[in-house]
Design a protein around this motif. Structure first.
Motif, PDB file in Angstrom:
ATOM      1  N   SER A  20       9.244  -7.506   4.852  1.00 20.40           N
ATOM      2  CA  SER A  20       8.636  -6.418   4.094  1.00 20.40           C
ATOM      3  C   SER A  20       7.556  -5.773   4.950  1.00 20.40           C
ATOM      4  O   SER A  20       6.904  -6.454   5.750  1.00 20.40           O
ATOM      5  CB  SER A  20       8.002  -6.937   2.804  1.00 20.40           C
ATOM      6  OG  SER A  20       8.933  -7.620   1.998  1.00 20.40           O
ATOM      7  N   VAL A  22       4.343  -3.026   4.197  1.00 26.85           N
ATOM      8  CA  VAL A  22       3.594  -2.198   3.260  1.00 26.85           C
ATOM      9  C   VAL A  22       2.746  -1.206   4.034  1.00 26.85           C
ATOM     10  O   VAL A  22       1.995  -1.593   4.943  1.00 26.85           O
ATOM     11  CB  VAL A  22       2.696  -3.066   2.361  1.00 26.85           C
ATOM     12  CG1 VAL A  22       1.944  -2.192   1.374  1.00 26.85           C
ATOM     13  CG2 VAL A  22       3.512  -4.120   1.637  1.00 26.85           C
ATOM     14  N   SER A  24      -0.250   1.754   3.962  1.00 22.08           N
ATOM     15  CA  SER A  24      -1.388   2.164   3.163  1.00 22.08           C
ATOM     16  C   SER A  24      -2.238   3.154   3.946  1.00 22.08           C
ATOM     17  O   SER A  24      -2.175   3.217   5.172  1.00 22.08           O
ATOM     18  CB  SER A  24      -2.237   0.951   2.765  1.00 22.08           C
ATOM     19  OG  SER A  24      -2.734   0.293   3.912  1.00 22.08           O
ATOM     20  N   ASP A  72      10.991   1.256  -1.071  1.00 23.07           N
ATOM     21  CA  ASP A  72      10.500   1.394  -2.437  1.00 23.07           C
ATOM     22  C   ASP A  72       9.327   2.357  -2.348  1.00 23.07           C
ATOM     23  O   ASP A  72       8.212   1.954  -1.999  1.00 23.07           O
ATOM     24  CB  ASP A  72      10.082   0.037  -2.989  1.00 23.07           C
ATOM     25  CG  ASP A  72       9.664   0.108  -4.460  1.00 23.07           C
ATOM     26  OD1 ASP A  72       9.191   1.186  -4.893  1.00 23.07           O
ATOM     27  OD2 ASP A  72       9.788  -0.905  -5.148  1.00 23.07           O
ATOM     28  N   ASN A  73       9.588   3.618  -2.649  1.00 21.17           N
ATOM     29  CA  ASN A  73       8.557   4.640  -2.495  1.00 21.17           C
ATOM     30  C   ASN A  73       7.341   4.349  -3.371  1.00 21.17           C
ATOM     31  O   ASN A  73       6.198   4.583  -2.967  1.00 21.17           O
ATOM     32  CB  ASN A  73       9.118   6.017  -2.811  1.00 21.17           C
ATOM     33  CG  ASN A  73      10.126   6.476  -1.789  1.00 21.17           C
ATOM     34  OD1 ASN A  73      10.932   5.702  -1.291  1.00 21.17           O
ATOM     35  ND2 ASN A  73      10.089   7.752  -1.458  1.00 21.17           N
ATOM     36  N   ALA A  74       7.567   3.827  -4.555  1.00 22.81           N
ATOM     37  CA  ALA A  74       6.456   3.566  -5.472  1.00 22.81           C
ATOM     38  C   ALA A  74       5.508   2.511  -4.915  1.00 22.81           C
ATOM     39  O   ALA A  74       4.305   2.520  -5.217  1.00 22.81           O
ATOM     40  CB  ALA A  74       6.991   3.126  -6.824  1.00 22.81           C
ATOM     41  N   LYS A  75       6.038   1.614  -4.101  1.00 24.30           N
ATOM     42  CA  LYS A  75       5.215   0.544  -3.536  1.00 24.30           C
ATOM     43  C   LYS A  75       4.843   0.814  -2.089  1.00 24.30           C
ATOM     44  O   LYS A  75       4.224  -0.042  -1.439  1.00 24.30           O
ATOM     45  CB  LYS A  75       5.964  -0.792  -3.628  1.00 24.30           C
ATOM     46  CG  LYS A  75       6.217  -1.263  -5.050  1.00 24.30           C
ATOM     47  CD  LYS A  75       6.938  -2.609  -5.058  1.00 24.30           C
ATOM     48  CE  LYS A  75       7.171  -3.096  -6.469  1.00 24.30           C
ATOM     49  NZ  LYS A  75       7.885  -4.402  -6.489  1.00 24.30           N
ATOM     50  N   ASN A  76       5.262   1.961  -1.553  1.00 21.43           N
ATOM     51  CA  ASN A  76       5.005   2.281  -0.136  1.00 21.43           C
ATOM     52  C   ASN A  76       5.469   1.146   0.770  1.00 21.43           C
ATOM     53  O   ASN A  76       4.775   0.765   1.725  1.00 21.43           O
ATOM     54  CB  ASN A  76       3.515   2.559   0.104  1.00 21.43           C
ATOM     55  CG  ASN A  76       3.068   3.878  -0.485  1.00 21.43           C
ATOM     56  OD1 ASN A  76       3.869   4.783  -0.703  1.00 21.43           O
ATOM     57  ND2 ASN A  76       1.788   3.981  -0.777  1.00 21.43           N
ATOM     58  N   THR A  77       6.621   0.636   0.471  1.00 24.09           N
ATOM     59  CA  THR A  77       7.116  -0.550   1.164  1.00 24.09           C
ATOM     60  C   THR A  77       8.537  -0.329   1.648  1.00 24.09           C
ATOM     61  O   THR A  77       9.357   0.262   0.942  1.00 24.09           O
ATOM     62  CB  THR A  77       7.083  -1.773   0.231  1.00 24.09           C
ATOM     63  OG1 THR A  77       5.732  -1.994  -0.199  1.00 24.09           O
ATOM     64  CG2 THR A  77       7.587  -3.023   0.928  1.00 24.09           C
ATOM     65  N   TYR A  79      11.842  -2.582   3.505  1.00 23.93           N
ATOM     66  CA  TYR A  79      12.346  -3.934   3.632  1.00 23.93           C
ATOM     67  C   TYR A  79      13.414  -3.979   4.719  1.00 23.93           C
ATOM     68  O   TYR A  79      14.082  -2.983   4.996  1.00 23.93           O
ATOM     69  CB  TYR A  79      12.956  -4.414   2.315  1.00 23.93           C
ATOM     70  CG  TYR A  79      12.021  -4.316   1.138  1.00 23.93           C
ATOM     71  CD1 TYR A  79      12.049  -3.208   0.294  1.00 23.93           C
ATOM     72  CD2 TYR A  79      11.105  -5.325   0.869  1.00 23.93           C
ATOM     73  CE1 TYR A  79      11.194  -3.109  -0.786  1.00 23.93           C
ATOM     74  CE2 TYR A  79      10.237  -5.236  -0.203  1.00 23.93           C
ATOM     75  CZ  TYR A  79      10.285  -4.127  -1.032  1.00 23.93           C
ATOM     76  OH  TYR A  79       9.423  -4.037  -2.093  1.00 23.93           O
TER      77      TYR A  79
END
Length: 119
Positions: A20, A22, A24, A72-77, A79
């Motif tokens: 993963s 992330v 920010s 996962d755009n909502a989590k800025n992540t 994989y």
């Protein structure tokens, strides 16, 4: 922009791992994210990439059919699901971000996470 990668470890050949990454701090400036790896004693190489806005993911030939990159755009992540791992996949894996395409110009690197595949 900061990138944090997670999920490396030791796995036997044929096994699976999921990495993963992330993002920010100003992710709106990024359009492309991906994974690179650096095997022991070798140069860093491209693995896979995906755009935040959609489109087909991109893969190195060596991982096609075994690895899947997703977001996962909502989590800025993002994989990296790695299946059927081989000893030659052993490497420090880095996530990367770019305003354009990570293969041609990377703006930000995350810290590496080590993947070790035993035979």
């Amino acid at each position: 922009v900061q990138l944090q990668a997670f999920g490396g470890g030791l796995v036997q050949a044929g096994g699976s791992l999921r990495l993963s990454c992330v993002a920010s701090g100003g992710t709106f400036s990024l359009s492309d994210m991906g994974w690179f790896r650096q095997p022991p004693g070798k140069e860093r190489e491209f693995v896979a990439a995906i755009r935040w806005s959609g489109g087909s993911p991109r893969y190195a030939d060596s991982v096609k059919g075994r690895f899947t990159v997703s977001r996962d755009n909502a989590k800025n992540t993002i994989y990296l699901q790695m299946n059927n791992l081989k000893p030659e996949d052993t490497a420090i894996h880095y996530c990367a971000a770019s305003r354009y395409r990570v293969e041609t110009g990377t703006d930000t690197w995350g810290q590496g996470t080590l993947v070790t595949v035993s035979s």
